[in-house]
Motif scaffolding. Structure first.
Motif, PDB file in Angstrom:
ATOM      1  N   GLY A 183     -12.493 -27.205  14.905  1.00  0.00           N
ATOM      2  CA  GLY A 183     -13.001 -27.335  13.479  1.00  0.00           C
ATOM      3  C   GLY A 183     -13.650 -26.554  13.028  1.00  0.00           C
ATOM      4  O   GLY A 183     -13.613 -26.035  11.634  1.00  0.00           O
ATOM      5  N   VAL A 184     -14.505 -25.580  13.665  1.00  0.00           N
ATOM      6  CA  VAL A 184     -15.229 -24.516  13.157  1.00  0.00           C
ATOM      7  C   VAL A 184     -13.966 -23.574  12.520  1.00  0.00           C
ATOM      8  O   VAL A 184     -14.375 -23.075  11.534  1.00  0.00           O
ATOM      9  N   CYS A 185     -12.978 -23.348  13.282  1.00  0.00           N
ATOM     10  CA  CYS A 185     -12.046 -22.159  12.816  1.00  0.00           C
ATOM     11  C   CYS A 185     -11.401 -22.924  11.435  1.00  0.00           C
ATOM     12  O   CYS A 185     -11.253 -22.297  10.693  1.00  0.00           O
ATOM     13  N   ILE A 186     -11.175 -24.021  11.423  1.00  0.00           N
ATOM     14  CA  ILE A 186     -10.485 -24.730  10.167  1.00  0.00           C
ATOM     15  C   ILE A 186     -11.544 -24.570   8.979  1.00  0.00           C
ATOM     16  O   ILE A 186     -11.180 -24.245   7.992  1.00  0.00           O
ATOM     17  N   PHE A 187     -12.809 -24.985   9.273  1.00  0.00           N
ATOM     18  CA  PHE A 187     -13.847 -24.652   8.295  1.00  0.00           C
ATOM     19  C   PHE A 187     -14.120 -23.350   7.808  1.00  0.00           C
ATOM     20  O   PHE A 187     -13.934 -23.140   6.634  1.00  0.00           O
ATOM     21  N   ALA A 188     -14.020 -22.585   8.792  1.00  0.00           N
ATOM     22  CA  ALA A 188     -14.021 -21.094   8.348  1.00  0.00           C
ATOM     23  C   ALA A 188     -13.047 -20.492   7.379  1.00  0.00           C
ATOM     24  O   ALA A 188     -13.011 -19.783   6.576  1.00  0.00           O
ATOM     25  N   GLN A 189     -11.711 -21.080   7.819  1.00  0.00           N
ATOM     26  CA  GLN A 189     -10.594 -20.586   7.080  1.00  0.00           C
ATOM     27  C   GLN A 189     -10.660 -21.268   5.754  1.00  0.00           C
ATOM     28  O   GLN A 189     -10.226 -20.720   4.855  1.00  0.00           O
ATOM     29  N   SER A 190     -11.127 -22.416   5.540  1.00  0.00           N
ATOM     30  CA  SER A 190     -11.259 -22.980   4.331  1.00  0.00           C
ATOM     31  C   SER A 190     -12.221 -22.342   3.249  1.00  0.00           C
ATOM     32  O   SER A 190     -12.241 -22.525   1.942  1.00  0.00           O
ATOM     33  N   LEU A 191     -13.073 -21.648   3.806  1.00  0.00           N
ATOM     34  CA  LEU A 191     -14.235 -20.827   2.966  1.00  0.00           C
ATOM     35  C   LEU A 191     -13.333 -19.628   2.375  1.00  0.00           C
ATOM     36  O   LEU A 191     -13.428 -19.009   1.502  1.00  0.00           O
TER      37      LEU A 191
END
Length: 191
Positions: A183-191
């Motif tokens: 989830g943190v990786c996906i969130f970071a990728q979306s930024l």
């Protein structure tokens, strides 16, 4: 390097306080995620010690707009003189992320204390992150698996793998950590 030059270990905080200070990196990660998620990156221009370092490395002297970055950079340098892996242990947001990673059974360090020499502590003294290996306890995120503890143990009591099967709660925790990390990786990728 400094400690080797002065040929003695420089003073640092107690182990208990050091373990509490290690929680700062989780706060740093949360603050950085909020800054990026809320779009406040421009307001924090000049606060990055890495910008100061990269400018110095290229031969540029950062101007007064980088005062906060200078202060943080100097504090990190002083901390690194006093404590090995200072930034990694106390400030690095990536260290906080790595602590969330699932700990798999074959990567667990285990120590059989019943065979230890009384008051030895060689493994704890040698450890660059001050991690104490305890029997029947999974590695915390602080362990970097450098294996120096395995090498220094006079009785060879430390080994990888606990030899135990995972219990139901442990499997759930590993899966939750994995989901959180993804989830943190996906969130970071979306930024």
């Amino acid at each position: 390097w400094v400690q080797k030059k002065v040929k003695k270990k420089l003073p640092w905080v107690s182990e208990e306080i050091g373990r509490k200070l290690q929680k700062i990196k989780y706060i740093m990660l949360l603050v950085l995620m909020l800054i990026y998620a809320l779009g406040f990156t421009k307001k924090f221009h000049g606060t990055s010690p890495w910008e100061v370092f990269s400018m110095l490395y290229t031969g540029k002297i950062p101007d007064a707009g980088y005062l906060a970055g200078w202060i943080i950079f100097v504090l990190i340098l002083v901390g690194m003189c006093l404590k090995e892996r200072f930034f990694c242990q106390y400030l690095c947001p990536m260290g906080a992320i790595f602590a969330w990673l699932p700990v798999l059974p074959f990567s667990v360090l285990d120590r059989d204390r019943s065979n230890c020499i009384p008051k030895c502590r060689a493994c704890e003294i040698k450890c660059p992150v001050d991690y104490q290996i305890k029997r029947d306890q999974k590695n915390g995120g602080e362990c970097i698996h450098c294996m120096q503890c395995v090498d220094v143990c006079p009785k060879q009591n430390i080994h990888l793998g606990s030899g135990k099967k995972l219990k139901g709660n442990e499997i759930i925790i590993i899966l939750l950590k994995l989901v959180l990390f993804i989830g943190v990786c996906i969130f970071a990728q979306s930024l």
